[in-house]
Write an enzyme that holds these catalytic residues in place. Structure first.
Site, PDB file in Angstrom:
ATOM      1  N   LYS A 121      -6.206  53.384  34.497  1.00 24.30           N
ATOM      2  CA  LYS A 121      -5.561  52.428  33.587  1.00 24.30           C
ATOM      3  C   LYS A 121      -4.098  52.754  33.340  1.00 24.30           C
ATOM      4  O   LYS A 121      -3.281  51.857  33.147  1.00 24.30           O
ATOM      5  CB  LYS A 121      -6.304  52.369  32.248  1.00 24.30           C
ATOM      6  CG  LYS A 121      -7.624  51.626  32.338  1.00 24.30           C
ATOM      7  CD  LYS A 121      -8.051  51.128  30.974  1.00 24.30           C
ATOM      8  CE  LYS A 121      -9.354  50.353  31.074  1.00 24.30           C
ATOM      9  NZ  LYS A 121      -9.910  50.009  29.764  1.00 24.30           N
ATOM     10  N   LYS A 204     -14.432  46.539  40.697  1.00 27.79           N
ATOM     11  CA  LYS A 204     -15.305  46.079  39.620  1.00 27.79           C
ATOM     12  C   LYS A 204     -14.977  44.641  39.224  1.00 27.79           C
ATOM     13  O   LYS A 204     -13.805  44.261  39.234  1.00 27.79           O
ATOM     14  CB  LYS A 204     -15.074  46.982  38.399  1.00 27.79           C
ATOM     15  CG  LYS A 204     -16.314  47.462  37.716  1.00 27.79           C
ATOM     16  CD  LYS A 204     -15.963  48.378  36.569  1.00 27.79           C
ATOM     17  CE  LYS A 204     -16.002  47.625  35.264  1.00 27.79           C
ATOM     18  NZ  LYS A 204     -15.859  48.436  34.070  1.00 27.79           N
ATOM     19  N   LYS A 207     -12.098  41.120  33.860  1.00 28.77           N
ATOM     20  CA  LYS A 207     -11.414  39.951  33.303  1.00 28.77           C
ATOM     21  C   LYS A 207      -9.921  40.009  33.610  1.00 28.77           C
ATOM     22  O   LYS A 207      -9.217  39.010  33.477  1.00 28.77           O
ATOM     23  CB  LYS A 207     -11.665  39.846  31.801  1.00 28.77           C
ATOM     24  CG  LYS A 207     -10.989  40.904  30.975  1.00 28.77           C
ATOM     25  CD  LYS A 207     -10.185  40.291  29.861  1.00 28.77           C
ATOM     26  CE  LYS A 207      -9.008  41.197  29.592  1.00 28.77           C
ATOM     27  NZ  LYS A 207      -8.014  40.655  28.728  1.00 28.77           N
TER      28      LYS A 207
END
Ligand code: TRP
Length: 341
Positions: A121, A204, A207
């Protein structure tokens, strides 16, 4: 014995959470929420809407309240019953932040440096990543340990965070020569613990993927679902004949896992049923299954989201219940540390 409508108390406590980041998708449902429903009849369950986690990423800081209600509605629409389980918003219960600080003081930086989610991230520019993103797993450990939880159903990607939580609990217990914190067990079950992108079986479902074609949203129309499944990536090989022939075919494996999870059949049966065919009939049946499941959930979510009074009352009752347990535990933790109280 199991009595429906009565909240369980006792040691078998299940805790899990979803971040209110909007755009809930099939990965959130199959990888998490769907697998929680069955615990409600045998164990005390606490399901949290983890907004303090959501704010670790700046894009999530826009419509937190709206998205929190969306998650609450998704929980209930998926079969989590407020009469049986506690549903609440993390920031409504201050014990989460309080325990996160305490546990942070007991967590070596070296442990956090191993967390792969932070590395993913934070990306290249680690210096600019917020401290909260780095200490995210400590807050997650606090969520779990605040209720002295025993079981934590999560998707495959949260396994490392659960390991860290166990290490933190053990470390704390050792430091204070206590057995106060149970060592929580991760529960990673279901055929689709890792729901992947429809466009790239190595990524994965997320969103934040710029392509909406990569995911099935819980709010997608029937037509959107049909088109997305039709266009979902497969490969030029025929439908697999057994589990072995799924190797190196991540997109095909993902679709079969989704089918297995939503139909509640083992993937071997599905492979048997469709092998020898092309992907067309498989994809048609998969869309039908998804439509019947997802449209039920999204209709129910719409109904719930239009009833503010009901949702607010569920979340305020849930926060009350969560506070009752957590405040008692925080007091005991403070005693163990010998804070002046
Ligand atoms: N990190 C989890 C996720 O992204 C969400 C989460 C936060 C959680 N706190 C938790 C899950 C405690 C289980 C238990 O999926």
């Amino acid at each position: 014995m199991i009595e429906s409508g009565i909240k369980k108390v006792g040691n078998d406590l299940v805790f899990s959470g979803v971040q209110p980041t909007g755009n809930l998708h099939l990965g959130n449902y199959l990888g998490a929420i769907k697998n929680w429903v069955d615990f409600q009849n045998s164990k005390k369950c606490i399901f949290c809407i983890v907004d303090l986690h959501a704010i670790t990423v700046s894009e999530n800081r826009k419509k937190l309240d709206e998205y929190s209600k969306e998650v609450a509605a998704a929980y209930i629409a998926s079969g989590i019953e407020p009469k049986k389980s506690t549903i609440f918003v993390q920031s409504n219960v201050k014990g989460h932040s309080e325990l996160a600080w305490i546990l942070g003081c007991h967590t070596p930086i070296g442990w956090l440096n191993r967390m792969t989610q932070f590395k993913d991230k934070a990306g290249k520019n680690k210096e600019k990543a917020p401290l909260g993103l780095y200490s995210y797993p400590v807050l997650m450990a606090a969520d779990i340990l605040l209720y002295k939880s025993n079981f934590v159903p999560v998707g495959e990607d949260q396994k490392q965070h659960l390991e860290l939580c166990r290490d933190i609990a053990q470390g704390f217990n050792r430091s204070y020569n206590t057995d106060f914190f149970p060592i929580p067990e991760p529960i990673i079950t279901g055929a689709a613990t890792r729901v992947m992108s429809l466009k790239d079986g190595k990524k994965k479902m997320s969103k934040s993927d710029p392509s909406d074609q990569s995911r099935i949203n819980l709010t997608d129309s029937n037509d959107q679902i049909i088109k997305k499944i039709q266009r979902a990536r497969t490969d030029s090989l025929p439908f697999p004949e057994n589990n072995k022939s799924l190797e190196d075919r991540p997109e095909v494996e993902n679709l079969i896992n989704i089918f297995a999870s939503i139909s509640e059949k083992p993937s071997e049966n599905i492979i048997k049923e469709y092998s020898g065919n092309d992907f067309k009939s498989f994809k048609q049946d998969l869309s039908d299954l998804l439509i019947s499941k997802i449209s039920k959930i999204s209709n129910e979510m719409k109904k719930l989201l239009s009833d503010h009074v009901y949702l607010n009352s569920i979340l305020s009752d849930g926060a009350k219940e969560a506070k009752e347990i957590s405040e008692k535990n925080i007091k005991e933790i403070k005693k163990i540390i010998k804070f002046y109280i």
